[in-house]
Design a protein around this motif. Structure first.
Motif, mmCIF file in Angstrom:
data_model
loop_
_atom_site.group_PDB
_atom_site.id
_atom_site.type_symbol
_atom_site.label_atom_id
_atom_site.label_comp_id
_atom_site.label_asym_id
_atom_site.label_seq_id
_atom_site.Cartn_x
_atom_site.Cartn_y
_atom_site.Cartn_z
ATOM 1 N N PRO A 20 40.914 47.815 29.053
ATOM 2 C CA PRO A 20 40.191 47.914 30.317
ATOM 3 C C PRO A 20 39.398 46.662 30.692
ATOM 4 O O PRO A 20 38.924 46.559 31.819
ATOM 5 N N LEU A 21 39.252 45.715 29.786
ATOM 6 C CA LEU A 21 38.408 44.557 30.052
ATOM 7 C C LEU A 21 39.167 43.458 30.785
ATOM 8 O O LEU A 21 40.359 43.246 30.558
ATOM 9 N N GLY A 22 38.455 42.734 31.649
ATOM 10 C CA GLY A 22 39.068 41.619 32.368
ATOM 11 C C GLY A 22 39.627 40.560 31.443
ATOM 12 O O GLY A 22 40.627 39.903 31.771
ATOM 13 N N SER A 23 39.015 40.381 30.290
ATOM 14 C CA SER A 23 39.482 39.358 29.349
ATOM 15 C C SER A 23 40.886 39.656 28.838
ATOM 16 O O SER A 23 41.559 38.775 28.302
ATOM 17 N N ALA A 24 41.354 40.897 29.004
ATOM 18 C CA ALA A 24 42.691 41.273 28.555
ATOM 19 C C ALA A 24 43.718 41.196 29.686
ATOM 20 O O ALA A 24 44.865 41.583 29.492
ATOM 21 N N ARG A 25 43.308 40.709 30.866
ATOM 22 C CA ARG A 25 44.237 40.540 31.987
ATOM 23 C C ARG A 25 44.406 39.048 32.269
ATOM 24 O O ARG A 25 43.431 38.332 32.453
ATOM 25 N N THR A 26 45.667 38.621 32.335
ATOM 26 C CA THR A 26 46.004 37.211 32.517
ATOM 27 C C THR A 26 46.919 37.063 33.719
ATOM 28 O O THR A 26 47.821 37.866 33.934
ATOM 29 N N LEU A 27 46.699 36.008 34.504
ATOM 30 C CA LEU A 27 47.562 35.650 35.634
ATOM 31 C C LEU A 27 48.379 34.417 35.271
ATOM 32 O O LEU A 27 47.870 33.489 34.633
ATOM 33 N N LEU A 28 49.645 34.382 35.708
ATOM 34 C CA LEU A 28 50.524 33.248 35.452
ATOM 35 C C LEU A 28 51.301 32.917 36.715
ATOM 36 O O LEU A 28 51.797 33.817 37.403
ATOM 37 N N GLY A 29 51.410 31.611 37.019
ATOM 38 C CA GLY A 29 52.224 31.202 38.160
ATOM 39 C C GLY A 29 52.543 29.732 38.117
ATOM 40 O O GLY A 29 51.863 28.946 37.445
ATOM 41 N N GLU A 30 53.612 29.341 38.857
ATOM 42 C CA GLU A 30 53.997 27.929 38.954
ATOM 43 C C GLU A 30 53.891 27.477 40.403
ATOM 44 O O GLU A 30 54.082 28.259 41.327
ATOM 45 N N SER A 31 53.558 26.194 40.597
ATOM 46 C CA SER A 31 53.468 25.574 41.917
ATOM 47 C C SER A 31 52.495 26.365 42.798
ATOM 48 O O SER A 31 51.341 26.560 42.429
ATOM 49 N N LEU A 32 52.936 26.879 43.947
ATOM 50 C CA LEU A 32 52.047 27.671 44.800
ATOM 51 C C LEU A 32 51.657 28.984 44.125
ATOM 52 O O LEU A 32 50.583 29.537 44.395
ATOM 53 N N GLY A 33 52.519 29.472 43.222
ATOM 54 C CA GLY A 33 52.158 30.641 42.422
ATOM 55 C C GLY A 33 51.004 30.346 41.474
ATOM 56 O O GLY A 33 50.221 31.240 41.129
ATOM 57 N N GLY A 34 50.898 29.087 41.039
ATOM 58 C CA GLY A 34 49.748 28.681 40.245
ATOM 59 C C GLY A 34 48.477 28.646 41.075
ATOM 60 O O GLY A 34 47.393 28.992 40.595
ATOM 61 N N VAL A 35 48.608 28.236 42.342
ATOM 62 C CA VAL A 35 47.455 28.214 43.245
ATOM 63 C C VAL A 35 46.912 29.625 43.451
ATOM 64 O O VAL A 35 45.716 29.871 43.322
ATOM 65 N N VAL A 36 47.804 30.583 43.785
ATOM 66 C CA VAL A 36 47.320 31.943 44.034
ATOM 67 C C VAL A 36 46.780 32.575 42.752
ATOM 68 O O VAL A 36 45.806 33.343 42.799
ATOM 69 N N SER A 37 47.356 32.243 41.600
ATOM 70 C CA SER A 37 46.824 32.748 40.331
ATOM 71 C C SER A 37 45.401 32.250 40.110
ATOM 72 O O SER A 37 44.501 33.025 39.748
ATOM 73 N N LEU A 38 45.187 30.960 40.343
ATOM 74 C CA LEU A 38 43.855 30.376 40.151
ATOM 75 C C LEU A 38 42.840 30.986 41.107
ATOM 76 O O LEU A 38 41.742 31.400 40.689
ATOM 77 N N PHE A 39 43.182 31.073 42.390
ATOM 78 C CA PHE A 39 42.215 31.583 43.366
ATOM 79 C C PHE A 39 41.969 33.084 43.193
ATOM 80 O O PHE A 39 40.873 33.568 43.487
ATOM 81 N N THR A 40 42.953 33.812 42.680
ATOM 82 C CA THR A 40 42.723 35.229 42.370
ATOM 83 C C THR A 40 41.706 35.361 41.239
ATOM 84 O O THR A 40 40.770 36.166 41.319
ATOM 85 N N ALA A 41 41.885 34.571 40.187
ATOM 86 C CA ALA A 41 40.947 34.635 39.057
ATOM 87 C C ALA A 41 39.542 34.203 39.470
ATOM 88 O O ALA A 41 38.548 34.802 39.045
ATOM 89 N N LEU A 42 39.455 33.164 40.309
ATOM 90 C CA LEU A 42 38.136 32.695 40.752
ATOM 91 C C LEU A 42 37.472 33.700 41.685
ATOM 92 O O LEU A 42 36.244 33.806 41.727
ATOM 93 N N SER A 43 38.288 34.454 42.432
ATOM 94 C CA SER A 43 37.745 35.451 43.361
ATOM 95 C C SER A 43 37.392 36.754 42.649
ATOM 96 O O SER A 43 36.486 37.472 43.083
#
Length: 234
Positions: free
Chosen positions: A112-135
């Motif tokens: 249930p913890l956020g630390s156990a959820r990971t986002l992965l993406g390449e190129s623009l998928g990397g951008v949305v992964s980063l901004f999702t985590a920051l948001s």
């Protein structure tokens, strides 16, 4: 190896969204599993061969068993959903953090913890992964970006985000990615990722930054996935 297909009626996007869920061979509802959320999910399955790699690494006990959620995207909607200036971007972030995570947590046995959820993406998928985590740093504790299609304006926005929750971020970029063709014109992703690295080092982030001898293509991203998974979960 089985992939389960789920269809979700998204109130944020106003559409029916399909995604594929990989369960480890030893999956049991008696245990709780970390979850990897993968942008460009169809590409990571076909060109990245990520489900096969997870199966191999699980069998070899190189990483703990985990669940992977592969989120396909219609290429015609990719900019709208993945780029922060896209018309559906904010709705897509809410869809990921609220609806997809909620559906996975209710259907499967997850940590249930956020630390156990990971986002992965390449190129623009990397951008949305980063901004999702920051948001949504309470929801997603780790993010891995392969050749994130950053530029000066996006880096400025990252700089202005007041991040109070620790994140673990993995960045990689190719040494030949100095003039990558995009909708926004050619981008020097090596330079912009170096700048992103420097910005993130001023925040509450545990950062891994790697370069590779190559360009903006799947051959390199696929070859680096084992290293990334070991860095995130090993």
């Amino acid at each position: 190896m089985a992939l389960e297909e789920l269809i979700l009626a998204s109130k944020h996007l106003g559409t029916q969204e399909k995604f594929l869920v990989y369960l480890p061979e030893r999956y049991s509802p008696l245990y709780s599993y970390p979850v990897l959320y993968v942008q460009d999910g169809q590409d990571y399955l076909s060109m990245g061969r990520l489900a096969t790699l997870l199966e191999e690494m699980h069998q070899a006990k190189e990483i703990p068993d985990l669940i992977a959620v592969f989120l396909p995207v219609d290429k015609s909607l990719r900019y709208d959903r993945y780029h922060p200036d896209g018309g559906q971007h904010q709705a897509y972030l809410r869809f990921l953090a609220d609806e997809v995570v909620g559906a996975i947590d209710s259907r499967y046995s997850t940590h249930p913890l956020g630390s156990a959820r990971t986002l992965l993406g390449e190129s623009l998928g990397g951008v949305v992964s980063l901004f999702t985590a920051l948001s949504y740093p309470h929801t997603f504790g780790q993010v891995a970006c392969q050749s994130a299609a950053m530029d000066d304006e996006l880096n400025r926005r990252v700089r202005e985000i007041d991040l109070t929750v620790p994140l673990h971020i993995y960045l990689e970029v190719g040494l030949e990615e100095t003039a990558v063709d995009t909708k926004r014109g050619p981008l020097n992703l090596l330079q912009s990722n170096e700048s992103l690295r420097d910005i993130l080092q001023t925040k509450t982030v545990t950062l891994a930054y790697k370069t590779f001898a190559g360009d903006h293509t799947w051959g390199y991203w696929q070859a680096n996935l084992r290293r990334i998974l070991l860095g995130l979960f090993g």
